[in-house]
Each structure stands twice: as C-alpha cells, then as structure tokens.
Enzyme design. Structure first.
Site, PDB file in Angstrom:
ATOM      1  CG  ASP A 385      -1.476   1.365   1.341  1.00  0.00           C
ATOM      2  OD1 ASP A 385      -2.289   1.472   0.460  1.00  0.00           O
ATOM      3  OD2 ASP A 385      -1.794   1.824   2.417  1.00  0.00           O
ATOM      4  CG  ASP A 387      -1.362   7.703   0.649  1.00  0.00           C
ATOM      5  OD1 ASP A 387      -0.461   8.317   0.536  1.00  0.00           O
ATOM      6  OD2 ASP A 387      -2.349   7.919  -0.060  1.00  0.00           O
TER       7      ASP A 387
END
Length: 575
Positions: A385, A387
C-alpha cells in the site's frame, strides 16, 4: 472514403525537437496503417526543418505561432488554410487543447488523439491516455496512440535524413576550422533550452572532452577535434568550454540552423550531452550517446534505439521535472567526470554507427551467469500500500513536496530488494475522482516516491493506482483485485509467491482475495478490541508489525521457512 482509407491526413506533430524525434517511428507506423494516404505534417518552424526530405511526409505545413498564426486571428487564418485542403482525418500527436481546437475549426470530420487537456469534446475519436502510474517511453507513447487504428508490432528506432549537399556543406565548414573529413570528432552539447536544472557543469564537459581527445589519439593517431553544440544564448558556455581545451575545437553554439545541426551531429564519433533535442537527433543518426540526466525522467525520455549510456546520480528529489533547481543541484553535481569519460571511452571503441534511416539494432541484454544460489526472494512479489505504509498519510496527498517516508521504510524495502523481491505498489487514489488533485499531481508524487526509494536501493518495480471515486463501482479499488490482476498480466508475476503489506483492513482483505500472506502495519499498541474488529471485518493478517523493518524481517524468515519445507519435501520424495 469507401474503402476506409483516408486520402488526406493532417498530422499535428510535437513542438519540441526531442519529442518530434521520438514521434518519428509513429509517423512511419501511420504510413504503414494508411499506405495510400497523403500525410501533411503540421509543426512549428524548427520541427519542420527536422522533417525536410523525410520519406513518409508528403508535405510540411508550418505553424508560425509567433508570426502570422499568432493570436486567435492567426489561428483562425490557419484553420481556414487547412479547411481548404479538405482533410479526411486529423491525427493529433500533440496533446494540447489548441491542437484539437484548430482541427475542429478546420472542419476536419475525423479528429483522433489522446483525451488530454480537457479536449475530449473536440475529438471525434478520443483515445484514453496511458495510466500515469505506468511509465512509458515517449516513443511507445506516440506509437501506442495508433494501435486502435490497427497498428501492431514494435516501433522502429527513430531515423532522420540529411542530404549529401548538407553533409558536404558542413564538411567544408569544418575544414575551415582545420577539421578534415577523416578526423575523429567528439560532440559536446552542454546547454539546454528547457532550463538550467538540466545542465551538467561546463568545466566537467571540458575535462571529459580533453580526456576523450587524448584517448582517441591513441586509437586514431591524432587527437579528436571537439564540436561544441548549442542553441542561441548558449554561446558563452561554448566559449568557456573551448577555452579549456588544448586541441582543435569549433564552437557551433547558436551558429547553426536545425539542418546544419543535424549534419554536425551526424559527423560525431560520440556525443556527450544533457537531456536535450540534439541528444535525440544524435540517437536518430546512430551516433553513440552519453547522456547526463538529472531532473528529468530518464525512463521516458532517454535516447532510444542507438548505443548509448545514461549517467545519473540518484537523489531523493529526482526526477523533479523543474526548470531550475531550488536547492543545490545535487543530481548534476553528483555526476563525476570519471563516470562520463569511462562511458564515452567504451562507446568510441565500438564499430561506426549505422547510416541514417537504417534500423539500428537494440543493445542485446545478456543475463549474467549465476555464480551461486538463487536469492531467497527470487520470484517473490511484495505488494505494498502507499499512504500510511510507505509515506505519512495526510488524508489526500496533493503535491510531491508534501510526501514524507515513514521511518524504516527504505531500510525494510532495501532488504527485500537485496533478497530478490519485486516491489509493487497498489494504492487507492480517489482524490483524483473527487477532484482534490489531478493525474499530473499524482504523477509528480509517484516520481518523487520512486526517487526517494531508488536513492536507498529500494526502487519500486511498478506503481498501480485506482483513481476512481468510491461510488463509481470500478473493479480496481481495493479490496477488489483489479490492480493486482493487471500487475500479474504486465509483470508476469506468480501469485503463489507473494505477500502484501498495508495499514488498512481493505489491504488485508485484498491479500485474502489473491491468496497472499499479509502484514498489517500498526504503529501503536494492538489490543484485543482491535483484533476483534479485524476478525469482524475478515481482515486478520498473518502478522501485525509496527514498522516496515519488522515486516521485511518476517517476510524473509517466512520465505526461508517455506524454502526449507520445500527442500525437506523434496528429500522425502527422493527417498
């Protein structure tokens, strides 16, 4: 057009010399798609010179944007001229709104181009641009525009042509400076019209040219002459380089037309250059190129097709794509004279370049023979991922300047990379769909992220993102698997050997969907309530870790355990 083939096609070419060279294979491809069509190339004056005598261009139409075609009145006049030609199709390689607007005003019934710059309403056949998260070389960017028209295969190398008379004229000009027809010539291109940030230091160009001249004396029996190239306004830089040379040199900065520049570049045995138009011109003539890259993206604008060497100093802020460096120009000052000289010395030992317009073979990549066991994570993919996993989660990250990596990220990823893993980001970016930032903003953020990680040997193999609003019902927004499926298809990944690291329940849910082992990053303490919530959301990971370092260590240990298990199973089977 009863047979579907247009009789007259207006092609709007790019504005910059380098872009125009990289578009040349697509021009050849367009002629392949419609061999019976007349191609009219609409370009600005400098680019028009580039394509004089080009075999696939039937007629040049010069767009004098600073002269008779300036302003709205001038564009209306240009549209009127084009209207009288009664074109069947306009193919717009230039991405600007203006290109589509002029084609619309000219009444061209079919208007074909990428749907960029808010111009979709003016295109009868808009083509979706490439995903900004997937970097594409500009040669392929232009080539791919034509695939919906039936173009197939791979682009040839860019090719340009000068006439024998132009070559003879340049040879006579060099002779006046004491440079004979058989004398070796080194080309140096120290300037850049784009801005100062792209320029390597002039005194280092001088040192490289001086050392190369002496090197060529060993192989040719005489020192090489140095041609200093450049645009108007770069004469002072040319004079400063020439002043430091002990041998023959000729300053052509600001003293050539585009056609003369082409003939001069073709004469060079090697060209040492910044990322500029002459770099691509040299590549199109098969001249070996040593290109110094700093703020621009080498992955999309490197010289294509000819033998070349790319020299760059990875820093966290590159590629920034800025015209002027706001700090200390570290991406350029970090490139040493030895690096550039060594690369050029290797290139000039090789056979002479192929003639113009010939297809120059791509360099053959030979895999090194294995000298030991395969890396532990060879063939393993770690999906990440963005953020809250790689960088601080600020809500909606709107600009590259706001991006800050989380502690331990580069250390953890570099360990995975060193062990052979492929690192692929899959990230939801609904801020695009919500209108909080643009795709161009997102591209800048991803360029900075890649630069920061690459500087610490933790470069990503790819970045995939979902730009859609959550209400759009797309198939790519996590926990849907669309981004992963695309990565598998494009990167040839094996989902039987993958992990996923994220900071949200949807990341772990995606891991379950694709059958990956998963790590949830939670910086603070994890109590029973958090675990109960994860179970409720069907998002319980294989590991909860505080940092990327912990995640990487666990992945390495788990992979080692898997390898030991497979080895034991193999031994039992053999027994």
């Amino acid at each position: 057009m009863p047979d579907g083939t247009p009789k007259k096609v207006l092609v709007r070419g790019p504005n910059w010399l380098g872009d125009a060279v990289m578009c040349e294979p697509a021009l050849q491809g367009l002629k392949r798609v419609w061999p019976g069509s007349q191609l009219f190339l609409l370009v600005k004056p400098a680019v028009a010179q580039l394509f004089q005598a080009h075999p696939v261009v039937d007629r040049l139409v010069v767009y004098e944007d600073r002269g008779r075609h300036a302003g709205l009145t001038g564009k209306w006049a240009l549209a009127g001229d084009l209207r009288r030609e009664r074109f069947d199709v306009a193919v717009l390689f230039q991405n600007a709104f203006e290109a589509a607007f002029i084609a619309f005003l000219a009444g061209i019934p079919r208007r074909y181009g990428y749907a960029t710059d808010g111009r979709s309403m003016l295109l009868t056949e808009p083509v979706a641009p490439p995903d900004p998260g997937t970097l594409v070389h500009q040669v392929h960017y232009y080539w791919n525009l034509l695939k919906p028209l039936g173009l197939s295969g791979e682009p040839s190398n860019p090719g340009l042509r000068v006439t024998p008379e132009e070559e003879q004229s340049m040879a006579a000009r060099l002779m006046q400076a004491g440079i004979g027809a058989q004398d070796p010539v080194i080309g140096v291109n120290p300037g850049s019209t784009y801005g100062g940030a792209k320029r390597w230091l002039p005194d280092r160009f001088t040192q490289v040219a001086e050392r190369l001249s002496r090197k060529m004396e060993e192989s040719h029996g005489k020192p090489a002459a140095v041609l200093i190239l450049g645009a108007k306004g770069e004469e002072a830089v040319g004079r400063s380089i020439a002043a430091g040379l002990t041998g023959r040199s000729m300053i052509l900065s600001g003293a050539t037309t585009i056609r003369e520049l082409m003939a001069a570049v073709k004469r060079c045995a090697v060209l040492v250059t910044n990322d500029t138009g002459p770099m691509h011109i040299g590549s199109a003539f098969g001249v070996p190129i040593v290109a110094v890259f700093g703020p621009t993206d080498w992955r999309t604008t490197s010289p294509y097709g000819a033998e070349h060497a790319l020299i760059r100093h990875p820093v966290e802020c590159a590629p920034c794509l800025l015209r002027e460096c706001p700090i200390d120009h570290r991406c350029m000052t970090g490139v040493s004279v030895d690096q550039v000289y060594d690369a050029a010395a290797k290139l000039i030992r090789r056979p002479a370049a192929a003639p113009a317009m010939a297809e120059v073979p791509q360099p053959v990549r030979v895999a090194a023979e294995s000298s030991g066991p395969r890396p532990l994570l060879d063939g393993v993919t770690v999906f990440l991922d963005r953020d809250g996993t790689l960088n601080e989660d600020t809500g909606y990250l709107r600009s590259a300047a706001e991006l800050k990596l989380l502690p331990g990220v580069t250390t953890g990823l570099s360990r995975l990379k060193a062990a052979g893993a492929r690192l692929v980001v899959v990230t939801n970016q609904s801020g695009v769909g919500r209108g909080f930032f643009t795709l161009k903003d997102l591209e800048g953020v991803h360029a900075r992220l890649q630069g920061l990680l690459e500087a610490d040997d933790a470069a990503l193999d790819a970045i995939y993102f979902c730009p859609h609003h959550p209400d759009d019902g797309c198939r790519c927004r996590k926990p849907a698997r669309g981004m992963v499926d695309r990565a598998v298809a494009e990167l040839q990944l094996d989902l039987r050997r993958c992990y996923l690291v994220g900071d949200h329940a949807r990341d772990i849910q995606l891991a379950h969907v694709i059958g990956a082992k998963s790590v949830l990053l939670v910086p603070g303490a994890v109590d029973e309530a958090i675990k109960a919530q994860l179970k409720t959301e069907q998002a319980m990971p294989d590991l909860i870790a505080r940092t990327m370092i912990e995640a990487a260590e666990w992945i390495l240990k788990d992979a080692e355990l898997r390898a030991d298990t497979m080895t034991q199973a193999g031994d039992r089977s053999a027994g």
